[in-house]
Design a protein around this motif. Sequence first.
Motif, PDB file in Angstrom:
ATOM      1  N   LYS A 132       0.802  -1.254  -0.009  1.00 11.52           N
ATOM      2  CA  LYS A 132       0.169   0.053  -0.158  1.00 11.52           C
ATOM      3  C   LYS A 132       0.811   1.111   0.069  1.00 11.52           C
ATOM      4  CE  LYS A 132      -0.479  -0.087   5.081  1.00 11.52           C
ATOM      5  NZ  LYS A 132      -1.426  -0.090   6.102  1.00 11.52           N
ATOM      6  N   GLU A 173       0.926   5.056   1.571  1.00  7.72           N
ATOM      7  CA  GLU A 173       0.108   5.964   2.808  1.00  7.72           C
ATOM      8  C   GLU A 173       0.237   7.523   2.436  1.00  7.72           C
ATOM      9  OE1 GLU A 173       0.227   2.924   6.416  1.00  7.72           O
ATOM     10  OE2 GLU A 173       1.708   4.346   6.028  1.00  7.72           O
ATOM     11  N   ASP A 203      -4.817   9.310   4.199  1.00  9.40           N
ATOM     12  CA  ASP A 203      -5.384   8.301   3.175  1.00  9.40           C
ATOM     13  C   ASP A 203      -4.469   7.363   3.000  1.00  9.40           C
ATOM     14  OD1 ASP A 203      -7.436   7.251   1.814  1.00  9.40           O
ATOM     15  OD2 ASP A 203      -6.921   8.369  -0.068  1.00  9.40           O
ATOM     16  N   GLU A 204      -4.892   5.964   2.422  1.00  7.59           N
ATOM     17  CA  GLU A 204      -3.869   4.968   1.941  1.00  7.59           C
ATOM     18  C   GLU A 204      -4.767   4.326   0.945  1.00  7.59           C
ATOM     19  OE1 GLU A 204      -4.856   1.256   4.955  1.00  7.59           O
ATOM     20  OE2 GLU A 204      -3.730   2.961   5.776  1.00  7.59           O
ATOM     21  N   THR A 205      -4.011   3.741  -0.005  1.00  9.64           N
ATOM     22  CA  THR A 205      -4.428   3.143  -1.184  1.00  9.64           C
ATOM     23  C   THR A 205      -3.631   1.925  -1.520  1.00  9.64           C
ATOM     24  OG1 THR A 205      -5.243   2.910  -3.334  1.00  9.64           O
ATOM     25  CG2 THR A 205      -3.260   4.379  -2.927  1.00  9.64           C
ATOM     26  N   SER A 206      -4.111   0.684  -1.971  1.00  9.90           N
ATOM     27  CA  SER A 206      -3.505  -0.345  -2.041  1.00  9.90           C
ATOM     28  C   SER A 206      -3.464  -1.019  -3.724  1.00  9.90           C
ATOM     29  CB  SER A 206      -3.912  -1.577  -1.351  1.00  9.90           C
ATOM     30  OG  SER A 206      -5.372  -1.970  -1.836  1.00  9.90           O
ATOM     31  N   SER A 207      -3.907  -0.030  -4.841  1.00  7.04           N
ATOM     32  CA  SER A 207      -3.861  -0.143  -5.977  1.00  7.04           C
ATOM     33  C   SER A 207      -3.456   1.019  -6.847  1.00  7.04           C
ATOM     34  CB  SER A 207      -5.107  -0.758  -6.524  1.00  7.04           C
ATOM     35  OG  SER A 207      -6.106   0.125  -6.153  1.00  7.04           O
ATOM     36  N   TYR A 213      -1.909   5.414  -7.433  1.00  7.92           N
ATOM     37  CA  TYR A 213      -1.775   5.767  -6.212  1.00  7.92           C
ATOM     38  C   TYR A 213      -1.997   7.346  -6.210  1.00  7.92           C
ATOM     39  CZ  TYR A 213       0.842   1.365  -5.866  1.00  7.92           C
ATOM     40  OH  TYR A 213       1.288   0.105  -5.874  1.00  7.92           O
ATOM     41  N   TRP A 236      -4.531  10.408  -3.997  1.00  7.21           N
ATOM     42  CA  TRP A 236      -5.504  10.827  -2.942  1.00  7.21           C
ATOM     43  C   TRP A 236      -5.965  12.135  -3.293  1.00  7.21           C
ATOM     44  CZ3 TRP A 236      -3.090  14.262   1.314  1.00  7.21           C
ATOM     45  CH2 TRP A 236      -4.253  14.715   2.160  1.00  7.21           C
TER      46      TRP A 236
END
Length: 82
Positions: free
Chosen positions: A51, A53, A62-66, A69, A71
């Motif tokens: 991920k 962050e 926020d965070e994203t794993s795909s 990337y 926000w």
Amino acid sequence: VAGPHTTTASLTVLNAPATVTITSPTSGIQILQGDSLTITASAADPDGMEKVEFYNGSTLMDETSSEPYQWYWYNPSVGTHT
């Protein structure tokens, strides 16, 4: 008669660090109060990316794993953010 010999060695395997770069916006950008901003990062990890962050100072925003990337920061407060 000499028998077989055993030799041992110590080995440490380290995890290669991930690399993350903010690709947008560029550093020093200014926006008006009430505007929103998309922050985009590129990231790579030889072991696989879990991920990404996004922080404002020490606060996780926020965070994203795909990929991509990104926000979307809606109406950031007035001031300088890092």
